[in-house]
Design an enzyme around this catalytic site. Sequence first.
Site, PDB file in Angstrom:
ATOM      1  N   ASP A 153      23.128 -13.621  33.654  1.00 45.05           N
ATOM      2  CA  ASP A 153      24.540 -13.252  33.549  1.00 45.05           C
ATOM      3  C   ASP A 153      25.047 -13.636  32.175  1.00 45.05           C
ATOM      4  OD1 ASP A 153      26.412 -16.022  34.154  1.00 45.05           O
ATOM      5  OD2 ASP A 153      24.334 -16.078  34.801  1.00 45.05           O
ATOM      6  N   SER A 154      25.878 -12.784  31.600  1.00 44.08           N
ATOM      7  CA  SER A 154      26.491 -13.002  30.304  1.00 44.08           C
ATOM      8  C   SER A 154      25.411 -13.211  29.225  1.00 44.08           C
ATOM      9  CB  SER A 154      27.453 -14.197  30.386  1.00 44.08           C
ATOM     10  OG  SER A 154      28.279 -14.250  29.253  1.00 44.08           O
TER      11      SER A 154
END
Length: 821
Positions: free
Chosen positions: A352-353
Amino acid sequence: MNSDELFSKVNLRSFSSIDARNEIVENCTSLKNGCVKILSFAEKYNFGRIEANGFLSFVKIVAKFDELLCNDARRRSLKTEQIVLITRCLRSLLDIIDEFKEQMDNECEQCSDNNLHAANSDIAFRGFTSTQYSMKELSVIFSSVGPFWLAASSQDFVNTLLLAEPFLNLSLPKALLAIHSKKSRGIRFAKSSINAHTISLLDLTDKRIYRLYVRFLYQNTSVRSITKHIQVDTLFKIAENNVLKKVEHSERKKVIRVRYIRNNCEQTPEHLLLHFHGGCFIGCNPDGHEVYLKDWAQKLRTVPILAVDYAKTAFPGGLQDVLDVYLWLITSRYAVESELGFYPKRIILSGDSAGANLALALTLILNDLRKIDTSFDIKFPQGIVCIYGVFKVIPVMSPSRILAAIDPILYQSLNLTIIAAYSGIVDCTQKQILSQSKKNKPWFRESDETVRKTMKTITDVLKHPYASPLFYQFFSDISNIPLCLVSTHYCPLLDDSVEMAKVWKGPVYLDVFDGLAHGFLQTIPKSQEAKLANDKGSRGGGGDRKSFGDRGNRPSFGRGKSPRGGGGGKFGKSPRGGGGRGGFGGGKKVIIEPHQRLPGVFIARGKEDALVTKNLVPGDSVYGEKRMSVEDENGKIEYRVWNPFRSKLGAAILGGIENIYMQPGSMVLYLGAASGTTVSHVSDIVGPEGRVYAVEFSHRSGRDLLAVAQKRSNVVPIIEDARHPHKYRMVMSMVDTVFSDVAQPDQARIVALNAHHYLKVGGHVVMSIKANCIDSTAPAEAVFASEVKKLQQEKIKPLEQVTLEPYERDHAVVVGAYRVN
């Protein structure tokens, strides 16, 4: 949504000051005209049929502001000067977007691509720096209405950040003073955002109290996590100029910390999910991300998760750790078996990210390694899941990045600070950055010439595809690897995901959620919207049950849709009408067709096929579902989209069930009505001549059910335990169908009791079975067979059984006939 209707219902007389009213009118008119213009070209920047890009996100924000002004109660809580400042802020963003689009058009004259990132450094400089002086506007948004474009649960999360930030950056007395009022909290947070002090919020998930909270959430589950320190070899090093070099044996050894998260079950795992957490490349660790990783482990059951605590240093330090761990997994069988208890046949990457960037960059490195050393046996990942990832880590501008000017999570200053740290031109650790920014002026607040030079230096360092994967040139070499991309309409990195979906040559799935902010995975305990998005992410974007680890005959991350951009469906002529509510395609034609087998159920054919029911209460949404209106010879008719991820019955229909035995005029007993989501669609199906007796035991859900029943005269709410059907005999009549979704170990007995009391001879039972709720140790198929046998013993003859993949894992719907020969 029809952009021509923006601000048409706002009561301008409520603004007392004539000057303020004139400015509001002028700004709103500009915003309306700007949105009309944006909608005229925004569609060409979409990926396939997915209506999502930064241009459309801006229109959504303006539409939310229009809703706010039309809401008398909320508008009265705002002062006129605050509304003026918000309209100024939005108009300023519109000006930047207009300038950006003009620059993009100039660039596109030299190429045929509809690229969402502008290469010209001037527009990037203007976009990044113009927001550095919007202290008033930003503080008004944060202190008055909050980020009004987000869902209520996301706004609550932001309010928590407003409370927490002062305690992370100030002494206790000053922090208490800063949070004493909503206004002071907003001003404080705006100031911290502009100066990039919000980077301290990365510490929140590392606090001991947060880890205890996560442990408490999962204390009654079978999921366990432990820390391991694995010794790995650096076989290939990302050296100067980002060239991969083989490493001599003497330099190889190092230890990397990981978190191993596993669901305790007797079955030996065969697959492994290798996860890289977010944290701006320079902060956080896997422990702080277990709030959703443990949920994933629970849902994946036999797929453990290995979360890597990579180095928080400048590029390529963290990426090197990620590469070393992956090569250890595929080359050190005995060491892996010793540490994990099994050797994975297949590995899935997720992140994520910033972690999404690392997951994708790792795949590119593996492809290059295959070319550099042909003798090295590379086992590629089975698939990749990237959630709100960043794929161009350089100071370029895109429409969604422009909106970072009002984003409470990834504000422009924070983005500039992160990329400077990751490039290595400033101190990289989170504490060093925070300390330096408090003592000295941040680099992006220096003179224009200095800022431009720094931006060029950063670009030179991070334009390599291992840092910014969108620059990679050989995606066709890895076209057999499926990619799932998950983002939100209001994430500043949305355009990165859209662009990556466009350039990926293999099977790709893009899902974009509404109402959520960047980092929504951290909010799943409190946000229903985040929970739904998290469920899709843990399924590989809504893929089938085998999406983590099985290729099969279709893309692993499919949802019965085309692998390139969604759509599809198997729906099988009639009235035409306008686009649905909640989307930005006003005026787009849709066709509503009756379902071939199920009376009262319809198919909406448009840019995306959708299951719909005719709205019994036009103008009303029950759970935020989209609505669409069509014209026929009888006038305008409104339909509601039936979300299969929120309804077991809807999932069963899309799964191909032959008959649900509910039609106009039917009498239905619904057990486990919850808040009334599916009940409302059954209410639509049976119509005013039918009736739905909705039984729900929970008083909390019952309150929502009562609210639904107040608007739907054919719904009879019964707040009672379905195990005691005699208790509601006074309000019941005999019914044609019993539908059950109670998710209890004795569900078959509950269904039989109610059938014996109220189901007509020859009537039908439709029962949704959740295998884990009945026996979490047995295979799902064995549980389904056991429940069917119990029904047979109660004189219910099984007629049909369908599983609910990919919408629900380990669920099935069984249909049976009551007391038939």
